[in-house]
Design a protein around this motif. Structure first.
Motif, PDB file in Angstrom:
ATOM      1  N   GLU A   1       0.841  -1.210   0.000  1.00 41.76           N
ATOM      2  CA  GLU A   1       0.000   0.000   0.000  1.00 41.76           C
ATOM      3  C   GLU A   1       0.875   1.259   0.000  1.00 41.76           C
ATOM      4  OE1 GLU A   1      -2.869  -0.134   3.129  1.00 41.76           O
ATOM      5  OE2 GLU A   1      -3.570  -2.125   2.527  1.00 41.76           O
ATOM      6  N   PRO A   2       0.298   2.422  -0.337  1.00 37.68           N
ATOM      7  CA  PRO A   2       1.090   3.670  -0.349  1.00 37.68           C
ATOM      8  C   PRO A   2       1.679   3.956   1.032  1.00 37.68           C
ATOM      9  CG  PRO A   2      -1.058   3.990  -1.390  1.00 37.68           C
ATOM     10  CD  PRO A   2      -1.086   2.629  -0.791  1.00 37.68           C
ATOM     11  N   ALA A   3       2.882   4.504   1.041  1.00 42.38           N
ATOM     12  CA  ALA A   3       3.573   4.806   2.302  1.00 42.38           C
ATOM     13  C   ALA A   3       2.809   5.853   3.101  1.00 42.38           C
ATOM     14  CB  ALA A   3       4.985   5.300   2.006  1.00 42.38           C
ATOM     15  N   VAL A   4       2.835   5.708   4.410  1.00 40.00           N
ATOM     16  CA  VAL A   4       2.212   6.700   5.294  1.00 40.00           C
ATOM     17  C   VAL A   4       3.203   7.055   6.389  1.00 40.00           C
ATOM     18  CG1 VAL A   4      -0.210   6.089   4.922  1.00 40.00           C
ATOM     19  CG2 VAL A   4       1.153   4.791   6.590  1.00 40.00           C
ATOM     20  N   ASP A   5       2.982   8.232   6.986  1.00 38.81           N
ATOM     21  CA  ASP A   5       3.834   8.666   8.080  1.00 38.81           C
ATOM     22  C   ASP A   5       2.941   9.172   9.212  1.00 38.81           C
ATOM     23  OD1 ASP A   5       6.141   9.190   9.444  1.00 38.81           O
ATOM     24  OD2 ASP A   5       6.353  11.234   8.624  1.00 38.81           O
ATOM     25  N   PRO A   6       2.982   8.634  10.438  1.00 42.83           N
ATOM     26  CA  PRO A   6       3.894   7.593  10.903  1.00 42.83           C
ATOM     27  C   PRO A   6       3.566   6.235  10.273  1.00 42.83           C
ATOM     28  CG  PRO A   6       2.231   8.047  12.561  1.00 42.83           C
ATOM     29  CD  PRO A   6       2.026   9.033  11.468  1.00 42.83           C
ATOM     30  N   PRO A   7       4.476   5.275  10.439  1.00 42.99           N
ATOM     31  CA  PRO A   7       4.261   3.982   9.797  1.00 42.99           C
ATOM     32  C   PRO A   7       2.975   3.305  10.277  1.00 42.99           C
ATOM     33  CG  PRO A   7       6.486   4.138  10.688  1.00 42.99           C
ATOM     34  CD  PRO A   7       5.747   5.348  11.160  1.00 42.99           C
ATOM     35  N   ARG A   8       2.373   2.539   9.400  1.00 41.13           N
ATOM     36  CA  ARG A   8       1.188   1.754   9.756  1.00 41.13           C
ATOM     37  C   ARG A   8       1.613   0.642  10.724  1.00 41.13           C
ATOM     38  NH1 ARG A   8      -0.033   0.522   4.841  1.00 41.13           N
ATOM     39  NH2 ARG A   8      -1.389   2.305   4.584  1.00 41.13           N
TER      40      ARG A   8
END
Ligand code: SF4
Length: 507
Positions: free
Chosen positions: A342-349
């Motif tokens: 999946e697309p990167a998110v911040d903070p990490p999933r």
């Protein structure tokens, strides 16, 4: 007794604090909650306390054999001592290590555990020719075990008579029982001991080698119920899952064994009961059914009990798995791969998994996840492994990266329940009690006017229980050790010893 009535109603954990957990990241691990505190106590014991204990042990030439359900602080201090005569293990190994220490010159052996463990160490020291070596508990009052006591009741004797009157009967007795119980039981019905980590294999192997057998499991009613439930549940899982547990079994053989598996119904350990039920209630309420917690529940096939049932429900709903260590790892890695795509998110999933398995299996899973995360190009996911155990329960792993983890080891105690690690009897083995006893023991090289035997007599209340009686011409120690040796034989070969089977067929 710490309690008068065993088997209380299901009650919540003393405080529904979050379970301990490990967060696995590409860069390493982070401990969370009570586990982090336990880890600090274990890894950083007070140097003054360590020095004091070490000096006492050296001056008394005393060895320590401790059960691995001692609390983290005490274990940490013991591990930090340089004195070579210290061992932390399960109850089977404790006696052997005590003999090794006596051979190496230890004059006293202090046992940190419950009373059936110290009895065992004393009996094996005597049988090995070390009658002159002192063997000590750390309290004058009984360091009991409610399961061991349940097996000494008239009800248990009557139940064994029922087994003896049933052809092809084998008594599978939980290790948490006295040598007297094992000896008397083996005199009446062929008996093999088991631990929580080999009980499933022992029962299934018995039916594999002796399809017409009747297996009588006791005295732990809670575990007996869980085993019966586990065997019945296996029918839902089909032949592949059954074969993964034991290759000689199928749905047909499991269905056939169900009416011939018996368990004692009056042998509750309140600690196992309370934590077993309450822990699973907490997993279900605060984690699995919580709209915000977002966890999967996993359980190893060998984990009997409510946790297994909950994981089975989770599997049906696509949020968990029951199976082998590999099945659990496959489930987690499949979820990890999907998250990494999946697309990167911040903070990490963060992906969260409740891990219902013996602590000994955890390190392999956790390390594999870390390697997989480290190999991924983006650190956009982290995994939280939640250990459904009482917060106080920690165990050592022998692993340099993860020296301790939350949970209890295979062997005595319930694997997912906190088990004996949370037992008030076990907690009588405090560091203070150990040091107080050592101070009262005669120092090596003390003046000739110190009468060592007289000092030992003064400490008679600290000695393990002794058995004078003989059964069928054998000492209780010798006869009570036979079921343990049968278990060892099974562990070494994978088959029940022929002598035990011959005994079963002959009676
Ligand atoms: S928790 Fe373990 S040691 Fe304590 S009473 Fe129960 S079985 Fe015995």
């Amino acid at each position: 007794m710490f309690w008068d009535t065993l088997g209380p109603p299901r009650s919540p954990l003393p405080s529904a604090t979050p379970f301990p957990s490990l967060i696995v990241r590409a860069t390493g691990f982070a401990a969370q909650g009570a586990f982090a505190e336990a880890q600090a106590e274990f890894l950083d014991p007070d140097p003054e306390v360590v020095a004091r204990l070490e000096a006492l042990l050296r001056s008394r030439e005393a060895g320590v054999v401790a059960h691995y359900y001692m609390d983290a602080e005490l274990q940490g201090v013991l591990w930090a001592c340089d004195w070579p005569h210290i061992n932390i293990s399960d109850s089977l190994v404790m006696a052997d290590r005590g003999v090794d220490m006596a051979r190496a010159g230890a004059k006293e052996i202090v046992v940190l555990g419950v009373d059936f463990m110290s009895e065992n160490v004393r009996a094996i020291l005597d049988a090995s020719g070390f009658q002159q070596v002192g063997c000590w508990r750390v309290a004058e009052q009984p360091i009991g075990c409610s399961l061991a006591e349940a097996a000494e009741s008239r009800a248990y004797a009557a139940w064994l008579e029922q087994a003896a009157a049933t052809p092809n009967s084998l008594h599978v007795v939980y290790i948490n029982t006295s040598l007297r119980t094992k000896a008397h039981a083996h005199h009446v019905v062929p008996t093999i001991t088991c631990t929580s980590s080999n009980v499933v294999a022992t029962v299934l192997q018995t039916f594999a080698q002796e399809p017409q057998a009747h297996v009588w499991f006791g005295p732990d009613t809670y575990m007996g119920q869980n085993l019966a439930r586990l065997f019945a549940t296996l029918l839902e899982l089909g032949d592949d899952a059954i074969a993964a547990l034991h290759p000689a079994h199928t749905s047909e053989t499991i269905r056939a064994l169900l009416p011939r598996f018996h368990y004692f119904e009056q042998g509750n350990c309140v600690v196992h009961h309370m934590f077993g039920a309450a822990v699973t209630d907490q997993v279900e309420r605060d984690y699995y059914d919580s709209p915000t917690a977002n966890v999967d529940v996993t359980a190893h096939l060998e984990v009997p009990g409510e946790m297994f049932a909950l994981a089975l429900r989770a599997q049906r709903e696509g949020r968990g798995v029951v199976g082998s260590t590999k099945n659990i790892l496959d489930h987690i890695t499949a979820k990890l791969d999907a998250a990494l795509a999946e697309p990167a998110v911040d903070p990490p999933r963060r992906l969260r998994f409740v891990l219902g398995t013996e602590a000994g299996m955890v390190t392999a899973i956790v390390r594999a996840l870390r390697d997989r995360l480290a190999a991924a190009e983006r650190a956009t996911v982290e995994i939280e492994i939640i250990f459904p155990v009482a917060a106080q329960a920690v165990t050592t792993t022998g692993d340099t990266v993860l020296p301790i983890i939350p949970g209890v080891s295979g062997g005595e105690g319930c694997s997912t329940a906190g088990g004996c690690a949370t037992c008030p009897y076990m907690k009588m083995n405090s560091l203070d009690a150990l040091c107080d006893l050592l101070e009262r023991l005669p120092a090596a090289g003390s003046s000739p006017s110190v009468d060592r035997a007289a000092v030992h007599r003064e400490l008679a209340g600290y000695e393990p229980r002794k058995y004078g009686e003989r059964i069928a011409g054998k000492t209780v120690a010798a006869l009570g050790t036979e079921p343990i040796l049968y278990m060892r034989g099974f562990q070494q070969t994978g088959s029940l010893p022929q002598q035990l089977l011959a005994d079963l067929r002959a009676r």
